[in-house]
Design a protein around this motif. Structure first.
Motif, PDB file in Angstrom:
ATOM      1  N   GLY A  34      -6.923  13.688 -22.651  1.00 34.19           N
ATOM      2  CA  GLY A  34      -6.371  12.351 -22.835  1.00 34.19           C
ATOM      3  C   GLY A  34      -4.883  12.261 -23.066  1.00 34.19           C
ATOM      4  N   LYS A  80      -3.147   9.124 -21.910  1.00 37.55           N
ATOM      5  CA  LYS A  80      -3.674   7.877 -22.461  1.00 37.55           C
ATOM      6  C   LYS A  80      -3.119   7.624 -23.869  1.00 37.55           C
ATOM      7  CE  LYS A  80      -6.391   7.324 -18.898  1.00 37.55           C
ATOM      8  NZ  LYS A  80      -6.172   6.221 -17.928  1.00 37.55           N
ATOM      9  N   ASN A  81      -3.324   6.380 -24.327  1.00 38.60           N
ATOM     10  CA  ASN A  81      -3.032   5.994 -25.731  1.00 38.60           C
ATOM     11  C   ASN A  81      -1.633   6.385 -26.223  1.00 38.60           C
ATOM     12  OD1 ASN A  81      -5.708   4.934 -26.042  1.00 38.60           O
ATOM     13  ND2 ASN A  81      -6.429   7.037 -26.296  1.00 38.60           N
ATOM     14  N   PRO A  82      -0.570   5.823 -25.715  1.00 43.27           N
ATOM     15  CA  PRO A  82      -0.531   4.811 -24.659  1.00 43.27           C
ATOM     16  C   PRO A  82      -0.554   5.429 -23.266  1.00 43.27           C
ATOM     17  CG  PRO A  82       1.662   5.199 -25.494  1.00 43.27           C
ATOM     18  CD  PRO A  82       0.746   6.030 -26.338  1.00 43.27           C
ATOM     19  N   ASP A  83      -0.950   4.600 -22.296  1.00 45.96           N
ATOM     20  CA  ASP A  83      -1.062   5.084 -20.921  1.00 45.96           C
ATOM     21  C   ASP A  83       0.317   5.413 -20.351  1.00 45.96           C
ATOM     22  OD1 ASP A  83      -3.704   4.592 -21.247  1.00 45.96           O
ATOM     23  OD2 ASP A  83      -3.826   2.919 -19.849  1.00 45.96           O
ATOM     24  N   GLU A 131      -2.515  11.941 -11.038  1.00 46.40           N
ATOM     25  CA  GLU A 131      -2.935  10.870 -11.948  1.00 46.40           C
ATOM     26  C   GLU A 131      -1.918   9.741 -12.043  1.00 46.40           C
ATOM     27  OE1 GLU A 131      -5.919  10.767 -13.505  1.00 46.40           O
ATOM     28  OE2 GLU A 131      -6.457  12.616 -12.452  1.00 46.40           O
TER      29      GLU A 131
END
Length: 419
Positions: free
Chosen positions: A178, A181-184, A370
């Motif tokens: 991740g 992600k979080n933030p993207d 990605e």
């Protein structure tokens, strides 16, 4: 032929801001400490501890232990974004704070260092022979500078310290954990110190920069016997030799000449005595290509060739084929961002090298699958200082002047990306 590249001794360092030039002694110190304590993939414990210690010392928020030894640091800019000054609707992309990632790899190689320098590797049989110690030092320098000058940019910068680029690959496990992600993450950049280019140059291009890499092992199962009685055998050596030759027709006759590809059989083992026909032969190979449309193609053709030759000779085979890394494909807009920044840091036009493709591979490719991004080469060779040995050579080393140049390029990319 006279080289058109700048002479390393005449590289103009005035393009690097004073605050980064003053950081150069620290960059060298960090790089040399890391060089003395090289660690293989997923074993970068000392490296990760050093990185985490520095980030903590500077008050930078970070997570450790990602994909075993990876680290992600987050630095939030304090400059008001454009949409804060000129409010826009919540549906506008400006209403969402952008996130830029910077990636650096940390692992070393199983090579015995032959350099006689004060910072020589202290770990027997392990060496930073590809510049990852420099990548980590540049990322640390970038983190330090951005933290000290967070008022100069808006948005968030994630700095990814990745394990195991050389093998078996740490990018994919970090993505699965991740880190994007979080933030993207909206985009990502990364660099490779490159001894195929001299100090004072940057290799950057859109599209394919580095190749996909696929691998296979194959065992040929024949029937052994006496060297004087070949008619009683199925000679695995003859079958293997035919396969090695036939594999070269894939690139020569099945690949468009405009595309680039390589099939290399690097290992071939068979037999133990000159008058004994071996019943088995083993080969290992690597496949490289730029065009992502070739995914699956080489596997199919390799097996077709091996199966056909074995059938014609009465042999059997056991094939193990796998994909390691996809090709490194740079986004057009992100490559232009890096190019525009690099032109501000190095002399142009000869300082920018657009045609710098290599059949070497990099798992930065997984990040670029990605999110849009750009991976680029930072020239680091200096023959005048005997710093021009190729990557993975036991005497590899680079001109450390490139460290400050790397920080400058990263910092300018951050400022320009968010502006």
């Amino acid at each position: 032929m006279v080289s058109t590249f700048p002479n390393p001794s005449s590289v103009d360092l005035s393009r690097i801001r004073l605050s980064i030039r003053s950081l150069q002694p620290q960059l060298i110190e960090w790089r040399r400490r890391l060089h003395q304590q090289p660690e293989l993939g997923f074993q970068e414990k000392l490296t990760a501890e050093f990185v985490s210690q520095k980030l903590q010392e500077w008050g930078i928020e970070h997570q450790t232990g990602i994909a075993q030894t990876g680290i992600v640091a987050s630095i939030k800019g304090k400059k008001l974004p454009t949409d804060a000054i000129n409010p826009v609707s919540t549906d506008s992309p400006l209403a969402t704070e952008k996130v830029l990632a910077i990636r650096a790899d940390m692992d070393a190689l199983p090579i015995q260092e032959l350099n006689e320098v004060p910072y020589k590797s202290q770990h027997d049989g392990v060496m930073h022979a590809c510049g990852h110690d420099g990548h980590t030092a540049i990322a640390l320098g970038t983190a330090y500078y951005l933290q000290q000058h967070c008022q100069d940019f808006s948005g968030t910068v994630k700095i990814i310290f990745q394990p195991a680029e050389e093998s078996p690959g740490g990018a994919k496990p970090m993505i699965e954990a991740g880190v994007l992600k979080n933030p993207d993450v909206d985009a990502i950049i990364g660099l490779h110190l490159w001894n195929n280019l001299p100090l004072g140059t940057v290799g950057v291009r859109s599209g394919a920069l580095m190749a996909a890499v696929e691998c296979f092992n194959c065992k040929i199962l024949g029937k052994g016997g006496h060297g004087a009685l070949p008619h009683q055998t199925v000679d695995s050596v003859v079958v293997a030799a035919q396969i090695v030759n036939a594999l070269q027709t894939i690139v020569a006759r099945n690949v468009n000449p405009i595309d680039s590809a390589v099939v290399t059989v690097g290992e071939l083992h068979a037999g133990s005595k000159r008058n004994v026909i071996a019943d088995t032969a083993r080969m290992s190979a690597t496949v490289r290509y730029f065009n992502p449309n070739f995914k699956g193609f080489f596997h199919q053709r390799v097996e077709q060739i091996i199966a056909g030759i074995c059938q014609s000779q009465g042999a059997k085979y056991d094939l193990d084929y796998w994909s390691l890394y996809p090709p490194v494909i740079n986004d057009v807009k992100m490559a232009e961002l890096v190019r525009s920044v690099a032109e501000e840091v190095v002399e142009t036009p000869v300082g920018i090298v657009p045609e710098c493709q290599t059949m070497a591979a990099e798992d930065m490719s997984f990040f670029l699958e990605e999110v849009p991004g750009c991976y680029f080469f930072l020239g680091s060779a200096n023959p005048e200082k005997d710093l021009a040995y190729p990557h993975h050579h036991p005497r590899f080393d680079f001109d450390e002047t490139a460290l400050g140049m790397g920080v400058e390029i990263f910092v300018r990319c951050v400022e320009k990306f968010f502006s």
